[in-house]
Design an enzyme around this catalytic site. Structure first.
Site, PDB file in Angstrom:
ATOM      1  N   ARG A  41      -3.865  26.985 -17.630  1.00  0.00           N
ATOM      2  CA  ARG A  41      -3.966  28.269 -18.326  1.00  0.00           C
ATOM      3  C   ARG A  41      -4.423  28.029 -19.750  1.00  0.00           C
ATOM      4  NH1 ARG A  41       1.502  31.366 -19.665  1.00  0.00           N
ATOM      5  NH2 ARG A  41       1.012  30.882 -21.820  1.00  0.00           N
ATOM      6  N   HIS A  94       7.749  38.570 -17.862  1.00  0.00           N
ATOM      7  CA  HIS A  94       7.539  38.319 -19.288  1.00  0.00           C
ATOM      8  C   HIS A  94       6.118  38.677 -19.702  1.00  0.00           C
ATOM      9  CE1 HIS A  94       5.840  34.874 -17.279  1.00  0.00           C
ATOM     10  NE2 HIS A  94       5.189  34.565 -18.386  1.00  0.00           N
ATOM     11  N   ASP A 135       3.486  36.650 -22.202  1.00  0.00           N
ATOM     12  CA  ASP A 135       3.488  35.250 -22.636  1.00  0.00           C
ATOM     13  C   ASP A 135       3.912  35.070 -24.096  1.00  0.00           C
ATOM     14  OD1 ASP A 135       2.728  34.057 -20.211  1.00  0.00           O
ATOM     15  OD2 ASP A 135       0.637  34.607 -20.556  1.00  0.00           O
ATOM     16  N   HIS A 191       4.093  39.885 -16.530  1.00  0.00           N
ATOM     17  CA  HIS A 191       3.830  39.267 -15.230  1.00  0.00           C
ATOM     18  C   HIS A 191       4.999  38.406 -14.782  1.00  0.00           C
ATOM     19  CE1 HIS A 191       2.338  36.480 -18.283  1.00  0.00           C
ATOM     20  NE2 HIS A 191       2.505  35.496 -17.413  1.00  0.00           N
TER      21      HIS A 191
END
Ligand code: SIN
Length: 277
Positions: free
Chosen positions: A268, A102, A104, A253
């Site tokens: 994150r 995907h 993000d 990623h």
């Protein structure tokens, strides 16, 4: 973009990914160091850093140098830090964040520019790597007729099937919540580099409205498999206190969950982006 004076940048592959050293991400970044990290990100699409010690506030301050921080549409942050996304897996986990390819939160009308992940605990058995694929390199490798066919097409990116019910273990009741959905060009142009890349992914992208359902499914299957071919990838092996900073406009990623039941944990921050064009 010239040579670097305040950091060292070592490409991991010729197409995507570089290891950056000579910088303390927890400290205030001077303007030149900020600019060089930004230049390196534009050139290599994902940057890796080792031995970084950042509090949540320092982590947020680093991300905020690159743009306003996003608050995740589903996952609550730790107390007092709504902009922090907790990344955690252990023996009780049924799933982990990002275990399918995907970009993000691509279901947002203005999907994030970038994400900065800091891992504090890595599995003692190894594993838990993150794989990144250059969506620009994937676009470049298409034939001219395919590029022309894709040029006017868009795709729907939906958050509902990804997020609904997912954060119940964190006390989230989302029965009345509406998750974002957005329509984006399949081929997007990077707002800084001008590079074209493929912007569909197997997690969020549900259909291509200009095509029949069967055509849409076949084309999405082809594109999502094409983007993540090994030759467009770099694979990052984490150590405690490593950081990865990726450009969501340039790479996709995939977080490899091959370490169950061991613990992998970190935080994150996600930096807001623009409407794709
Ligand atoms: C994510 O941000 O999608 C998770 C990445 C990872 O845990 O490696």
């Amino acid at each position: 973009m010239g040579a670097y004076e305040t950091i060292s940048v070592d490409p991991v592959t010729p197409r995507v990914g570089a290891l950056v050293s000579g910088v303390d991400l927890g400290g205030p970044l001077g303007n030149q160091q900020f600019q060089e990290i930004h230049d390196a990100l534009m050139r290599h699409e994902v940057l890796f850093f080792r031995d970084q010690h950042m509090s949540l506030d320092q982590h947020k301050a680093f991300g905020a140098r690159f743009g306003e921080l996003d608050v995740h549409p589903g996952s609550p942050g730790p107390d007092g830090h709504p902009e922090i996304l907790i990344i955690h897996a252990d023996e009780n986990s049924k799933r982990v964040a990002g275990e399918r390819w995907h970009s993000d939160v691509s279901c947002l009308p203005e999907p994030p520019m970038g994400s900065v992940l800091h891992l504090h605990v890595v599995p003692p058995c190894g594993g838990g790597d993150t794989l990144f694929a250059s969506a620009g390199a994937a676009y470049d490798a298409l034939s001219e007729p395919m590029k022309q066919f894709l040029a006017p097409l868009t795709a729907i990116h939906s958050g509902d099937h990804v997020y609904r019910g997912r954060y119940a273990h964190q006390g989230v009741d989302d029965r009345d919540k509406v998750y974002p959905e957005a329509q984006h060009p399949i081929v997007r142009t990077h707002p800084v580099t001008g590079r074209k890349s493929l912007f569909v992914n197997e997690t969020f992208t549900t259909r291509i409205p200009e095509l029949t359902p069967a055509e849409s499914r076949a084309l999405l299957d082809f594109l999502t498999a094409h983007i993540v071919k090994p030759e467009f990838q770099v694979r990052f092996k984490w150590a405690e206190n490593s950081v990865a900073f990726w450009d969501n406009r340039a790479v996709q990623h995939h977080a490899m969950w091959d370490y169950y039941p061991e613990v992998r944990s970190g935080f994150r921050v996600t930096i807001k982006g623009d409407r794709p064009f």
